[in-house]
Design a protein around this motif. Sequence first.
Motif, short mmCIF file in Angstrom:
data_model
loop_
_atom_site.label_atom_id
_atom_site.label_comp_id
_atom_site.label_asym_id
_atom_site.label_seq_id
_atom_site.Cartn_x
_atom_site.Cartn_y
_atom_site.Cartn_z
N ILE A 246 -40.71 6.88 77.07
CA ILE A 246 -40.05 6.35 75.87
C ILE A 246 -40.44 4.89 75.70
O ILE A 246 -40.39 4.11 76.65
N ASP A 247 -40.80 4.52 74.49
CA ASP A 247 -41.10 3.13 74.17
C ASP A 247 -39.78 2.39 74.00
O ASP A 247 -39.31 2.16 72.88
N LEU A 248 -39.16 2.04 75.12
CA LEU A 248 -37.84 1.40 75.07
C LEU A 248 -37.85 0.13 74.22
O LEU A 248 -36.93 -0.12 73.44
N LEU A 249 -38.89 -0.68 74.37
CA LEU A 249 -38.92 -1.97 73.68
C LEU A 249 -39.20 -1.82 72.19
O LEU A 249 -38.99 -2.75 71.42
N GLY A 250 -39.61 -0.63 71.77
CA GLY A 250 -39.84 -0.38 70.35
C GLY A 250 -38.61 0.12 69.62
O GLY A 250 -38.64 0.31 68.40
N ARG B 13 -29.48 5.21 69.80
CA ARG B 13 -28.68 5.89 70.81
C ARG B 13 -29.58 6.76 71.68
O ARG B 13 -30.52 7.39 71.17
N LEU B 14 -29.25 6.78 72.95
CA LEU B 14 -29.99 7.61 73.90
C LEU B 14 -29.04 8.65 74.46
O LEU B 14 -27.98 8.30 75.00
N LYS B 15 -29.42 9.91 74.30
CA LYS B 15 -28.65 10.98 74.94
C LYS B 15 -29.36 11.27 76.26
O LYS B 15 -30.54 11.65 76.27
N VAL B 16 -28.64 11.04 77.35
CA VAL B 16 -29.22 11.18 78.68
C VAL B 16 -28.57 12.37 79.37
O VAL B 16 -27.34 12.41 79.53
N GLY B 17 -29.39 13.34 79.76
CA GLY B 17 -28.85 14.53 80.40
C GLY B 17 -27.99 15.32 79.43
O GLY B 17 -28.22 15.32 78.22
N GLU B 18 -26.99 15.98 79.97
CA GLU B 18 -26.14 16.85 79.16
C GLU B 18 -25.02 16.12 78.42
O GLU B 18 -24.55 16.60 77.40
N VAL C 176 -24.21 12.11 78.65
CA VAL C 176 -24.19 10.66 78.45
C VAL C 176 -24.81 10.24 77.13
O VAL C 176 -25.88 10.74 76.75
N VAL C 177 -24.15 9.30 76.44
CA VAL C 177 -24.71 8.67 75.24
C VAL C 177 -24.61 7.17 75.43
O VAL C 177 -23.53 6.62 75.67
N LEU C 178 -25.76 6.49 75.33
CA LEU C 178 -25.84 5.03 75.43
C LEU C 178 -26.24 4.46 74.08
O LEU C 178 -26.99 5.11 73.34
N GLU C 179 -25.76 3.26 73.78
CA GLU C 179 -26.19 2.57 72.57
C GLU C 179 -26.89 1.28 72.97
O GLU C 179 -26.37 0.49 73.74
N VAL C 180 -28.09 1.10 72.43
CA VAL C 180 -28.92 -0.07 72.72
C VAL C 180 -28.28 -1.32 72.10
O VAL C 180 -27.98 -1.34 70.91
N THR C 181 -28.07 -2.36 72.94
CA THR C 181 -27.47 -3.60 72.45
C THR C 181 -28.47 -4.75 72.35
O THR C 181 -28.31 -5.62 71.51
N GLY C 182 -29.47 -4.79 73.21
CA GLY C 182 -30.44 -5.87 73.15
C GLY C 182 -31.30 -5.94 74.39
O GLY C 182 -31.17 -5.12 75.31
N CYS D 124 -33.37 14.58 81.05
CA CYS D 124 -34.08 14.30 79.80
C CYS D 124 -33.37 13.20 79.03
O CYS D 124 -32.15 13.04 79.14
N ILE D 125 -34.13 12.47 78.25
CA ILE D 125 -33.59 11.43 77.37
C ILE D 125 -34.09 11.71 75.97
O ILE D 125 -35.30 11.84 75.75
#
Length: 180
Positions: free
Chosen positions: A92-96, A102-107, A109-115, A164-165
């Motif tokens: 994944i191009d994280l910096l892009g 939002r990233l759905k990780v596994g079954e 988890v949901v993360l939101e990119v802050t910076g 998976c992400i």
Amino acid sequence: MTGHVIAVAKDSDHRFSKLLVPDITLVAGLGVEGDAHQGVMVKHRSRVTVDPTQPNLRQVHLIHSELFDEVATQGFRVGPADLGENITTKGIDLLGLPRGARLKVGEEVVLEVTGLRNPCAQIDSWQKGLLAAVLDRGPSGELIRKSGFMSVVLKGGRVRAGDCIAVEMPEPPFFRLERV
């Protein structure tokens, strides 16, 4: 855009590198259970000194493993958890990604990119010259920070290597990542 987790880490103390573990539990609104940066309010030492009432936008730190390959060409040896990240990714191009992705990780988890993570001089204490290797300049001379990004936990659960992400983009307009 999809990728996967190659390693997870945490540390209950404020150290430069974290400890690799088989899995981590993420708690909504708090971060990684048992990690020194877990909490509603900021836990990063320098930011606590400035204002301990700031919201914790640095609950979970992610780094793309492709960075390790890049700095290896310059003679540095870096692996998962060495730079203090909680989740090491591949594919994944994280910096892009824009702020709010939002990233759905596994079954679960949901993360939101802050910076962006702002790499500091501690990196050079760990391996001399590495700080310059994780920084770059864009076409207009702007500073590019390549040492991963920070996120908050919207939905908790367990994360382990191999998960998976999947990326969900926010509604436009997209806002580029700034340091947090």
